[in-house]
Design an enzyme around this catalytic site. Sequence first.
Site, mmCIF file in Angstrom:
data_model
loop_
_atom_site.group_PDB
_atom_site.id
_atom_site.type_symbol
_atom_site.label_atom_id
_atom_site.label_comp_id
_atom_site.label_asym_id
_atom_site.label_seq_id
_atom_site.Cartn_x
_atom_site.Cartn_y
_atom_site.Cartn_z
ATOM 1 N N ARG A 87 -6.976 11.510 -1.097
ATOM 2 C CA ARG A 87 -6.516 10.184 -1.496
ATOM 3 C C ARG A 87 -6.488 10.094 -3.016
ATOM 4 N NH1 ARG A 87 -5.347 10.667 2.957
ATOM 5 N NH2 ARG A 87 -5.840 9.361 4.776
ATOM 6 N N PRO A 95 -7.588 9.168 15.025
ATOM 7 C CA PRO A 95 -6.201 9.442 15.438
ATOM 8 C C PRO A 95 -5.217 9.171 14.306
ATOM 9 C CG PRO A 95 -7.355 8.100 17.080
ATOM 10 C CD PRO A 95 -8.238 8.155 15.879
ATOM 11 N N TYR A 116 -1.822 -0.320 10.995
ATOM 12 C CA TYR A 116 -1.952 -1.004 9.698
ATOM 13 C C TYR A 116 -0.759 -0.715 8.800
ATOM 14 C CZ TYR A 116 -3.179 -1.465 4.774
ATOM 15 O OH TYR A 116 -3.140 -1.742 3.436
ATOM 16 N N ASN A 155 -11.908 13.536 0.531
ATOM 17 C CA ASN A 155 -12.990 12.640 0.933
ATOM 18 C C ASN A 155 -14.355 13.269 0.689
ATOM 19 O OD1 ASN A 155 -11.135 10.726 1.686
ATOM 20 N ND2 ASN A 155 -11.233 11.201 3.870
ATOM 21 N N LYS A 207 2.289 -3.202 7.325
ATOM 22 C CA LYS A 207 2.574 -3.399 5.905
ATOM 23 C C LYS A 207 4.001 -2.974 5.563
ATOM 24 C CE LYS A 207 0.383 -4.666 3.014
ATOM 25 N NZ LYS A 207 0.263 -6.058 2.463
ATOM 26 N N THR A 223 0.818 -1.201 0.000
ATOM 27 C CA THR A 223 0.000 0.000 0.000
ATOM 28 C C THR A 223 0.860 1.263 0.000
ATOM 29 O OG1 THR A 223 -1.585 1.264 1.361
ATOM 30 C CG2 THR A 223 -0.094 -0.191 2.517
ATOM 31 N N ASP A 224 0.273 2.371 -0.471
ATOM 32 C CA ASP A 224 0.983 3.646 -0.400
ATOM 33 C C ASP A 224 1.040 4.201 1.015
ATOM 34 O OD1 ASP A 224 -1.697 4.335 -0.143
ATOM 35 O OD2 ASP A 224 -1.702 5.808 -1.758
ATOM 36 N N GLU A 225 0.262 3.633 1.930
ATOM 37 C CA GLU A 225 0.228 4.150 3.303
ATOM 38 C C GLU A 225 1.551 3.950 4.039
ATOM 39 O OE1 GLU A 225 -3.294 3.726 5.646
ATOM 40 O OE2 GLU A 225 -4.512 3.212 3.897
#
Length: 355
Positions: free
Chosen positions: A223, A290, A159, A258, A163, A134-136
């Site tokens: 995003r 958060p 998360y 969003n 990853k 993921t790009d996160e």
Amino acid sequence: MKKILITGGAGFIGSAVVRQFINETDCSVVNVDKLTYAGNLQSLVSVSDNPRYRFEQVDICDATEVARVFREHQPDAVMHLAAESHVDRSISGPADFIQTNIVGTYTLLEAARGYWNGLDAARKAAFRFHHISTDEVYGSLNEGGFFTEETAYEPNSPYSASKASSDHLVRAWHHTYGLPVVTTNCSNNYGPYHFPEKLIPLVILNAVNGKSLPIYGKGDNIRDWLYVDDHARALRMVLEHGKLGETYNIGGWNEKTNLEVVQSICTILDELHPQGAPHSKLISYVQDRPGHDRRYAIDASKIARDLGWKPQETFESGLRKTVEWYLQHTGWVQGVTSGDYQNWMQKNYTDRSVV
């Protein structure tokens, strides 16, 4: 004919990859999935009777079972998509993310390494382990710039940290043991069969049912959105043509706040489902979560330049297809929202290995 072992093949992105392989190639697929709450075999009904498809209900953290799957099915490549992937859930309960995303990836890498070392020279040279991420993992961007393959990792949620850890394990197994790997990091996916805890399906279903459309903070988090079938095509291209040891970022070139995403869904629904219009009146703002990253945006120039991939869908065309799909597949939606899909899987897939 190549045989592809796909972990997490009952999930959102994994099921899209499985369907493409079965419908558009002569490859055979072994789908390895634990079937947690987000794994749904109803998303694979259209290919489940194909003789080139097999399903194994296996936890990738179970070293004995994972080794058995490699031994019995003798795959030519692995596409590793199995992961816990919902940021909110990782905040409230990170343990499952550490276990599946880190321990599970380690277990799979070790099984793949042992299997790969036992192959003859030709099959060993052709084998690939494709890790999907993921790009996160890159953290958060300000207003300018994009994530590239050289961007330093700065994960901000349990998360994304899990990853990032899995990405580093894959890199280490390549550099230390020579395991032939490729890695991809993608932007936010959307499209059919998406579990309704995620933003786009949640908004569609809430709006249709006249429920509140919750948006974190002011809705100004940004995003990059990628249609799931475009992503699946990119993954297949990287598996086939990607350079070993390389990372490829996959993005849709579709930056949206969003709030813009939710408003776009409302506009489409006003046309396709006019009951309750204007649906935008259902928008509400809730306390921000958060560590909410400000902006993600991927520079997908490398995969375009080196492999010739680019998305076929614009955000507008992909979003319309997605809304139409959810309006037309009320049975699938009802099964997921009621939990009946789990009873259906229990009834129809009672064996460990299913043809």
